[in-house]
Motif scaffolding. Structure first.
Motif, PDB file in Angstrom:
ATOM      1  N   ILE A 124     131.072  44.917 -75.482  1.00 48.93           N
ATOM      2  CA  ILE A 124     131.408  45.992 -76.496  1.00 48.93           C
ATOM      3  C   ILE A 124     133.070  46.161 -76.218  1.00 48.93           C
ATOM      4  CG2 ILE A 124     131.493  48.665 -76.453  1.00 48.93           C
ATOM      5  CD1 ILE A 124     128.520  47.802 -75.824  1.00 48.93           C
ATOM      6  N   ARG A 125     133.846  47.084 -76.949  1.00 46.53           N
ATOM      7  CA  ARG A 125     135.277  47.156 -76.110  1.00 46.53           C
ATOM      8  C   ARG A 125     134.981  48.259 -75.980  1.00 46.53           C
ATOM      9  NH1 ARG A 125     139.388  44.361 -78.222  1.00 46.53           N
ATOM     10  NH2 ARG A 125     139.547  43.475 -80.319  1.00 46.53           N
ATOM     11  N   ALA A 126     135.315  48.526 -74.365  1.00 39.27           N
ATOM     12  CA  ALA A 126     135.170  49.607 -74.235  1.00 39.27           C
ATOM     13  C   ALA A 126     135.613  49.510 -72.297  1.00 39.27           C
ATOM     14  CB  ALA A 126     133.555  49.266 -73.544  1.00 39.27           C
TER      15      ALA A 126
ATOM     16  N   VAL B 291     132.304  53.513 -72.090  1.00 37.35           N
ATOM     17  CA  VAL B 291     132.843  54.622 -72.609  1.00 37.35           C
ATOM     18  C   VAL B 291     133.776  53.472 -73.872  1.00 37.35           C
ATOM     19  CG1 VAL B 291     134.253  56.120 -73.724  1.00 37.35           C
ATOM     20  CG2 VAL B 291     132.791  56.473 -71.188  1.00 37.35           C
ATOM     21  N   ALA B 292     133.142  53.605 -75.065  1.00 42.21           N
ATOM     22  CA  ALA B 292     133.769  52.695 -75.965  1.00 42.21           C
ATOM     23  C   ALA B 292     135.381  53.374 -76.154  1.00 42.21           C
ATOM     24  CB  ALA B 292     133.068  52.730 -76.830  1.00 42.21           C
ATOM     25  N   HIS B 293     135.921  52.269 -76.623  1.00 42.81           N
ATOM     26  CA  HIS B 293     137.681  52.645 -77.224  1.00 42.81           C
ATOM     27  C   HIS B 293     138.096  51.661 -77.954  1.00 42.81           C
ATOM     28  CE1 HIS B 293     141.918  54.331 -77.919  1.00 42.81           C
ATOM     29  NE2 HIS B 293     140.299  55.363 -78.315  1.00 42.81           N
TER      30      HIS B 293
ATOM     31  N   PRO C 215     139.665  45.655 -74.242  1.00 39.76           N
ATOM     32  CA  PRO C 215     138.899  44.481 -73.904  1.00 39.76           C
ATOM     33  C   PRO C 215     137.648  44.753 -74.170  1.00 39.76           C
ATOM     34  CG  PRO C 215     139.731  45.150 -71.852  1.00 39.76           C
ATOM     35  CD  PRO C 215     139.802  46.373 -72.827  1.00 39.76           C
ATOM     36  N   PHE C 216     136.755  43.420 -75.039  1.00 44.52           N
ATOM     37  CA  PHE C 216     135.641  43.276 -75.238  1.00 44.52           C
ATOM     38  C   PHE C 216     134.686  43.281 -73.663  1.00 44.52           C
ATOM     39  CE2 PHE C 216     136.300  42.672 -79.163  1.00 44.52           C
ATOM     40  CZ  PHE C 216     135.477  43.491 -80.023  1.00 44.52           C
ATOM     41  N   LEU C 217     133.618  43.938 -73.404  1.00 42.67           N
ATOM     42  CA  LEU C 217     133.128  44.008 -72.310  1.00 42.67           C
ATOM     43  C   LEU C 217     131.447  43.203 -72.460  1.00 42.67           C
ATOM     44  CD1 LEU C 217     134.017  46.900 -70.365  1.00 42.67           C
ATOM     45  CD2 LEU C 217     134.861  45.050 -69.713  1.00 42.67           C
ATOM     46  N   PRO C 218     131.075  42.249 -71.313  1.00 43.79           N
ATOM     47  CA  PRO C 218     129.549  41.883 -72.153  1.00 43.79           C
ATOM     48  C   PRO C 218     129.170  43.195 -71.180  1.00 43.79           C
ATOM     49  CG  PRO C 218     130.865  40.940 -70.260  1.00 43.79           C
ATOM     50  CD  PRO C 218     131.471  41.402 -70.913  1.00 43.79           C
ATOM     51  N   MET C 219     127.861  43.434 -71.883  1.00 42.46           N
ATOM     52  CA  MET C 219     127.010  44.671 -71.241  1.00 42.46           C
ATOM     53  C   MET C 219     125.153  44.079 -72.082  1.00 42.46           C
ATOM     54  SD  MET C 219     128.774  47.561 -72.191  1.00 42.46           S
ATOM     55  CE  MET C 219     129.867  48.142 -72.434  1.00 42.46           C
TER      56      MET C 219
ATOM     57  N   GLY D   4     132.058  58.659 -90.842  1.00 37.37           N
ATOM     58  CA  GLY D   4     133.740  58.368 -91.360  1.00 37.37           C
ATOM     59  C   GLY D   4     134.461  57.861 -90.115  1.00 37.37           C
ATOM     60  N   HIS D   5     133.739  58.095 -89.238  1.00 41.10           N
ATOM     61  CA  HIS D   5     134.520  57.105 -87.764  1.00 41.10           C
ATOM     62  C   HIS D   5     134.353  56.696 -86.916  1.00 41.10           C
ATOM     63  CE1 HIS D   5     136.778  61.509 -87.723  1.00 41.10           C
ATOM     64  NE2 HIS D   5     135.127  62.001 -88.313  1.00 41.10           N
ATOM     65  N   VAL D   6     134.483  55.010 -86.689  1.00 40.68           N
ATOM     66  CA  VAL D   6     133.958  54.020 -86.029  1.00 40.68           C
ATOM     67  C   VAL D   6     134.062  54.928 -84.678  1.00 40.68           C
ATOM     68  CG1 VAL D   6     135.206  51.702 -84.961  1.00 40.68           C
ATOM     69  CG2 VAL D   6     134.912  51.993 -87.600  1.00 40.68           C
ATOM     70  N   VAL D   7     132.345  54.725 -84.534  1.00 40.81           N
ATOM     71  CA  VAL D   7     132.664  54.910 -82.536  1.00 40.81           C
ATOM     72  C   VAL D   7     132.322  54.108 -81.550  1.00 40.81           C
ATOM     73  CG1 VAL D   7     131.931  57.274 -83.540  1.00 40.81           C
ATOM     74  CG2 VAL D   7     130.465  55.642 -82.847  1.00 40.81           C
ATOM     75  N   MET D   8     132.379  52.912 -82.157  1.00 46.26           N
ATOM     76  CA  MET D   8     132.007  52.117 -80.952  1.00 46.26           C
ATOM     77  C   MET D   8     132.130  50.510 -82.132  1.00 46.26           C
ATOM     78  SD  MET D   8     129.038  50.500 -79.144  1.00 46.26           S
ATOM     79  CE  MET D   8     128.463  52.547 -78.102  1.00 46.26           C
ATOM     80  N   VAL D   9     132.657  49.327 -80.939  1.00 43.50           N
ATOM     81  CA  VAL D   9     133.301  47.776 -82.029  1.00 43.50           C
ATOM     82  C   VAL D   9     132.197  47.421 -80.905  1.00 43.50           C
ATOM     83  CG1 VAL D   9     134.725  46.441 -82.357  1.00 43.50           C
ATOM     84  CG2 VAL D   9     135.604  49.100 -82.601  1.00 43.50           C
ATOM     85  N   LEU D  10     131.403  46.222 -81.378  1.00 45.90           N
ATOM     86  CA  LEU D  10     130.785  45.293 -80.449  1.00 45.90           C
ATOM     87  C   LEU D  10     130.457  43.613 -81.379  1.00 45.90           C
ATOM     88  CD1 LEU D  10     128.867  48.212 -81.452  1.00 45.90           C
ATOM     89  CD2 LEU D  10     127.130  47.063 -79.836  1.00 45.90           C
TER      90      LEU D  10
END
Length: 191
Positions: free
Chosen positions: A71-73, A83-85, A89-93, A134-140
């Motif tokens: 996840i970008r967080a 917290v996603a943003h 960078p992408f963090l493994p979770m 309508g808002h992107v709140v997380m990129v995975l």
């Protein structure tokens, strides 16, 4: 199901039941669900990934059973949750990762109580977006699960709608297949 755009509307009812009577109203969209029902601690749903639906937390991520994802967080610090943003960078979770399987959405875009919220889940190959009103709140990306120590791609499966002892209403549920990631979202995955 694989490579799709899933959309629904959701709003809360007034009723809450034990054990959530004094907690936030909680539900979720479980996607890429595989294996038997009752695999997680509630003994209710299948293993997969969760698009959280919770008061003030629509769009959070929860790992289910042995799932993991990137996840970008922002990196968590001390007792803070990641917290996603989209700028991060992408963090493994998740399972077998240093960061456990929970990440807060980038912002709260939930409508006022009693109003319908539109939630969208876009899954294409190894790319996933959680979208609230309508808002992107997380990129995975790189959805996977661990089986006997081996990491296995988790990019398809069933969709489950969850309710955790809370009255919740869903309507206008729709899903359509995707042949490619919609162009307006490709920049979220560029390095």
């Amino acid at each position: 199901m694989q490579n799709y755009h899933f959309r629904l509307q959701v709003k809360w009812g007034d009723k809450k039941y034990d054990p959530r009577k004094n907690l936030l109203k909680d539900s979720g969209i479980l996607y890429h669900s595989v294996g038997p029902l009752g695999a997680e601690y509630w003994r209710s749903w299948m293993m997969g990934q969760e698009f959280q639906i919770m008061e003030g937390h629509m769009g959070d991520y929860w790992s289910q059973v042995t799932s993991a994802i990137d996840i970008r967080a922002y990196l968590p610090e001390y007792i803070m949750n990641p917290v996603a943003h989209e700028s991060q960078p992408f963090l493994p979770m998740g399972h077998d990762e240093e960061i456990q399987g929970f990440c807060l959405r980038s912002n709260n875009y939930e409508n006022k109580p009693g109003e319908w919220n539109t939630l969208e889940l876009i899954c294409f190959e190894n790319k996933i977006l959680h979208i609230v009103n309508g808002h992107v709140v997380m990129v995975l990306q790189n959805s996977r699960y661990i089986n006997d120590g081996e990491s296995i791609p988790l990019d398809k499966g069933k969709i489950q709608l969850q309710s955790e002892a809370t009255e919740v209403f869903y309507k206008d549920i729709a899903i359509r297949p995707l042949e490619k990631l919609p162009a307006e979202y490709t920049a979220y995955f560029e390095e």
